[in-house]
Design a protein around this motif. Structure first.
Motif, PDB file in Angstrom:
ATOM      1  N   LEU A   1      13.207   8.459 -92.412  1.00 41.46           N
ATOM      2  CA  LEU A   1      14.218   8.001 -93.364  1.00 41.46           C
ATOM      3  C   LEU A   1      15.338   7.198 -92.706  1.00 41.46           C
ATOM      4  O   LEU A   1      15.843   6.235 -93.283  1.00 41.46           O
ATOM      5  N   PHE A   2      15.722   7.590 -91.499  1.00 42.04           N
ATOM      6  CA  PHE A   2      16.893   6.990 -90.850  1.00 42.04           C
ATOM      7  C   PHE A   2      16.531   6.094 -89.670  1.00 42.04           C
ATOM      8  O   PHE A   2      17.416   5.433 -89.116  1.00 42.04           O
ATOM      9  N   GLY A   3      15.263   6.077 -89.266  1.00 40.03           N
ATOM     10  CA  GLY A   3      14.874   5.282 -88.112  1.00 40.03           C
ATOM     11  C   GLY A   3      15.456   5.817 -86.812  1.00 40.03           C
ATOM     12  O   GLY A   3      15.855   5.054 -85.936  1.00 40.03           O
ATOM     13  N   THR A   4      15.494   7.146 -86.698  1.00 38.48           N
ATOM     14  CA  THR A   4      16.122   7.802 -85.561  1.00 38.48           C
ATOM     15  C   THR A   4      15.089   8.541 -84.713  1.00 38.48           C
ATOM     16  O   THR A   4      13.910   8.629 -85.056  1.00 38.48           O
ATOM     17  N   HIS A   5      15.557   9.095 -83.620  1.00 39.45           N
ATOM     18  CA  HIS A   5      14.779  10.023 -82.789  1.00 39.45           C
ATOM     19  C   HIS A   5      15.614  11.293 -82.712  1.00 39.45           C
ATOM     20  O   HIS A   5      16.594  11.361 -81.984  1.00 39.45           O
ATOM     21  N   THR A   6      15.222  12.305 -83.498  1.00 42.66           N
ATOM     22  CA  THR A   6      16.096  13.420 -83.838  1.00 42.66           C
ATOM     23  C   THR A   6      15.670  14.717 -83.176  1.00 42.66           C
ATOM     24  O   THR A   6      14.480  14.995 -83.036  1.00 42.66           O
ATOM     25  N   ILE A   7      16.666  15.532 -82.804  1.00 43.31           N
ATOM     26  CA  ILE A   7      16.430  16.917 -82.422  1.00 43.31           C
ATOM     27  C   ILE A   7      17.094  17.823 -83.452  1.00 43.31           C
ATOM     28  O   ILE A   7      17.963  17.386 -84.217  1.00 43.31           O
ATOM     29  N   LYS A   8      16.683  19.088 -83.465  1.00 40.87           N
ATOM     30  CA  LYS A   8      17.275  20.091 -84.359  1.00 40.87           C
ATOM     31  C   LYS A   8      17.747  21.260 -83.509  1.00 40.87           C
ATOM     32  O   LYS A   8      16.976  21.823 -82.738  1.00 40.87           O
ATOM     33  N   VAL A   9      19.029  21.601 -83.618  1.00 43.39           N
ATOM     34  CA  VAL A   9      19.588  22.704 -82.835  1.00 43.39           C
ATOM     35  C   VAL A   9      20.369  23.647 -83.761  1.00 43.39           C
ATOM     36  O   VAL A   9      21.599  23.624 -83.806  1.00 43.39           O
ATOM     37  N   PRO A  10      19.662  24.509 -84.472  1.00 41.02           N
ATOM     38  CA  PRO A  10      20.331  25.453 -85.362  1.00 41.02           C
ATOM     39  C   PRO A  10      20.863  26.660 -84.594  1.00 41.02           C
ATOM     40  O   PRO A  10      20.370  27.008 -83.517  1.00 41.02           O
ATOM     41  N   TYR A  11      21.886  27.302 -85.169  1.00 33.54           N
ATOM     42  CA  TYR A  11      22.440  28.539 -84.626  1.00 33.54           C
ATOM     43  C   TYR A  11      22.560  29.531 -85.778  1.00 33.54           C
ATOM     44  O   TYR A  11      23.551  29.542 -86.495  1.00 33.54           O
ATOM     45  N   SER A  12      21.552  30.346 -85.963  1.00 32.93           N
ATOM     46  CA  SER A  12      21.543  31.272 -87.081  1.00 32.93           C
ATOM     47  C   SER A  12      22.762  32.180 -87.035  1.00 32.93           C
ATOM     48  O   SER A  12      23.083  32.777 -86.011  1.00 32.93           O
ATOM     49  N   GLY A  13      23.464  32.260 -88.165  1.00 34.23           N
ATOM     50  CA  GLY A  13      24.613  33.144 -88.275  1.00 34.23           C
ATOM     51  C   GLY A  13      25.873  32.667 -87.600  1.00 34.23           C
ATOM     52  O   GLY A  13      26.840  33.428 -87.484  1.00 34.23           O
ATOM     53  N   ALA A  14      25.913  31.415 -87.173  1.00 37.72           N
ATOM     54  CA  ALA A  14      27.045  30.940 -86.372  1.00 37.72           C
ATOM     55  C   ALA A  14      28.252  30.588 -87.234  1.00 37.72           C
ATOM     56  O   ALA A  14      28.147  30.302 -88.429  1.00 37.72           O
ATOM     57  N   SER A  15      29.401  30.572 -86.585  1.00 39.52           N
ATOM     58  CA  SER A  15      30.632  30.105 -87.204  1.00 39.52           C
ATOM     59  C   SER A  15      30.788  28.607 -86.970  1.00 39.52           C
ATOM     60  O   SER A  15      30.060  28.004 -86.185  1.00 39.52           O
ATOM     61  N   TYR A  16      31.774  28.009 -87.613  1.00 36.97           N
ATOM     62  CA  TYR A  16      32.061  26.592 -87.386  1.00 36.97           C
ATOM     63  C   TYR A  16      32.402  26.341 -85.916  1.00 36.97           C
ATOM     64  O   TYR A  16      32.022  25.321 -85.337  1.00 36.97           O
ATOM     65  N   LYS A  17      33.145  27.265 -85.311  1.00 37.88           N
ATOM     66  CA  LYS A  17      33.537  27.102 -83.920  1.00 37.88           C
ATOM     67  C   LYS A  17      32.318  27.020 -83.011  1.00 37.88           C
ATOM     68  O   LYS A  17      32.246  26.175 -82.109  1.00 37.88           O
ATOM     69  N   GLU A  18      31.350  27.903 -83.215  1.00 41.72           N
ATOM     70  CA  GLU A  18      30.160  27.934 -82.363  1.00 41.72           C
ATOM     71  C   GLU A  18      29.364  26.635 -82.464  1.00 41.72           C
ATOM     72  O   GLU A  18      28.876  26.109 -81.455  1.00 41.72           O
ATOM     73  N   ILE A  19      29.243  26.123 -83.668  1.00 38.65           N
ATOM     74  CA  ILE A  19      28.535  24.858 -83.862  1.00 38.65           C
ATOM     75  C   ILE A  19      29.304  23.719 -83.194  1.00 38.65           C
ATOM     76  O   ILE A  19      28.734  22.872 -82.500  1.00 38.65           O
ATOM     77  N   ARG A  20      30.618  23.713 -83.379  1.00 37.82           N
ATOM     78  CA  ARG A  20      31.442  22.648 -82.792  1.00 37.82           C
ATOM     79  C   ARG A  20      31.338  22.621 -81.274  1.00 37.82           C
ATOM     80  O   ARG A  20      31.236  21.555 -80.655  1.00 37.82           O
ATOM     81  N   GLU A  21      31.338  23.780 -80.647  1.00 38.77           N
ATOM     82  CA  GLU A  21      31.268  23.835 -79.192  1.00 38.77           C
ATOM     83  C   GLU A  21      29.953  23.263 -78.675  1.00 38.77           C
ATOM     84  O   GLU A  21      29.924  22.561 -77.657  1.00 38.77           O
ATOM     85  N   ASN A  22      28.846  23.538 -79.360  1.00 42.02           N
ATOM     86  CA  ASN A  22      27.579  22.954 -78.938  1.00 42.02           C
ATOM     87  C   ASN A  22      27.558  21.455 -79.169  1.00 42.02           C
ATOM     88  O   ASN A  22      27.033  20.695 -78.343  1.00 42.02           O
ATOM     89  N   LEU A  23      28.136  21.008 -80.279  1.00 40.52           N
ATOM     90  CA  LEU A  23      28.196  19.576 -80.547  1.00 40.52           C
ATOM     91  C   LEU A  23      29.021  18.846 -79.492  1.00 40.52           C
ATOM     92  O   LEU A  23      28.670  17.738 -79.080  1.00 40.52           O
ATOM     93  N   GLU A  24      30.099  19.454 -79.060  1.00 42.24           N
ATOM     94  CA  GLU A  24      30.900  18.837 -77.996  1.00 42.24           C
ATOM     95  C   GLU A  24      30.071  18.624 -76.735  1.00 42.24           C
ATOM     96  O   GLU A  24      30.145  17.577 -76.086  1.00 42.24           O
TER      97      GLU A  24
END
Length: 346
Positions: A81-104
């Motif tokens: 759909l987007f013409g990308t090369h994508t990965i998926k990194v879910p964190y089951s049960g995580a808070s916004y902070k936990e997701i943000r830290e991995n994104l950083e």
């Protein structure tokens, strides 16, 4: 004789530990040092142990992240759909902070990152910005300090359980490296529909409506907008995870529904001014939210919904903007504050 035996034992033990440790570093089941080696097959399933290595060492220019609500996304569909090369990194049960830290860490590691699809759990945008909802993080995997890596390559669970030997055995057994379409996709493991959603669900006791309060916007500002503002070159495709009508009943019964709907409007006013934010909500697609065939419980939806949301994002359908968010908020307010919730249980 005893001294020689002790020295020999120590030397032998040290030798085998060096071999085990060296093989762990070489094959690297948690991708701490490198991406998967050619010729080996890896099982990708342990989010807290493998995601950090994935964002640091895999090749990608787009990323899907969030809690268990994003685990059923298929990166192959996003790539189409987007013409990308994508990965998926879910964190089951995580808070916004936990997701943000991995994104950083992902952004710092990969200057090629262009698109982030980020599921913002609807029950957490007004929560504690500093909350950590998972306890036993392997923090020794999350930094660049070599000294504490001994906790990885001399870790009992790695040496005995999730060891390089498991990778070798998996490879020899004909296994293939887990795709990101498959990575912790739980869809086939559950049944969907009204009976399953309501089985074991205890409807809360009706409470008085809570006093009106304003949104504490720290969670949005600290854990979302800090990244949006710092990286204007990255397009953030953000969306509220679309919970079912049963979830809204729990809000209504708990007396917090009106506050939450007002907080959503205030949160959107914070998020939408940024040009690199593409925000989507499906709470005004009422047929989707009220059809319990789409859900396995009050919040978790079928992978068809994940697919539908990606298609909408690619076409900018259900996008909430500064121009339309007040109308959107009025629609959801009118619907959820007047819905006949008793009809769910008939």
């Amino acid at each position: 004789m005893g001294k020689q035996w002790c020295l020999g034992f120590i030397a032998t033990f040290t030798f085998f530990m060096m071999v085990f440790s060296g093989m762990t570093v070489f094959i690297d089941p948690y991708f701490h040092y490198h991406k998967p080696l050619n010729g080996f097959s890896y099982r990708i399933y342990n989010e807290r142990y493998q995601n950090d290595g994935i964002v640091k060492h895999f090749d990608y220019d787009a990323l899907i992240t969030g809690t268990s609500m994003v685990e059923n996304f298929k990166t192959s569909e996003m790539d189409t759909l987007f013409g990308t090369h994508t990965i998926k990194v879910p964190y089951s049960g995580a808070s916004y902070k936990e997701i943000r830290e991995n994104l950083e860490r992902a952004i710092r590691s990969n200057p090629k990152l262009q698109i982030v699809v980020w599921g913002l759990d609807y029950n957490r945008f007004y929560g504690d910005f500093n909350a950590t909802l998972y306890d036993s993080y392997p923090t020794f995997l999350y930094d660049d300090c070599l000294w504490n890596d001994v906790q990885y390559f001399c870790n009992k669970s790695v040496l005995i359980g999730e060891t390089y030997m498991n990778v070798i055995a998996f490879t020899r057994g004909g296994g293939r490296t887990t795709t990101f379409d498959e990575y912790n996709n739980w869809n086939a493991k559950h049944s969907f529909g009204k009976a399953g959603v309501l089985n074991g669900f205890k409807r809360p006791v009706q409470r008085e409506e809570a006093p009106k309060e304003e949104l504490n916007n720290q969670n949005i500002e600290v854990n979302v907008l800090s990244l949006v503002n710092a990286y204007p070159e990255i397009d953030f495709y953000l969306f509220w995870t679309p919970y079912s009508i049963v979830y809204f009943d729990t809000l209504q019964r708990g007396g917090t529904l009106r506050n939450v709907l007002q907080w959503e409007k205030e949160a959107l006013a914070l998020l939408l001014p940024y040009k690199n934010v593409h925000f989507f909500s499906f709470f005004d697609e009422f047929a989707l939210i009220t059809d319990l065939d789409n859900y396995k419980d009050s919040v978790h939806y079928h992978e068809n919904i994940n697919s539908y949301m990606l298609k909408c994002m690619a076409k900018e359908v259900h996008r909430v903007t500064l121009d339309n968010y007040k109308d959107y908020c009025q629609r959801v307010w009118d619907f959820y504050t007047t819905y006949d919730y008793d009809a769910i249980y008939k």
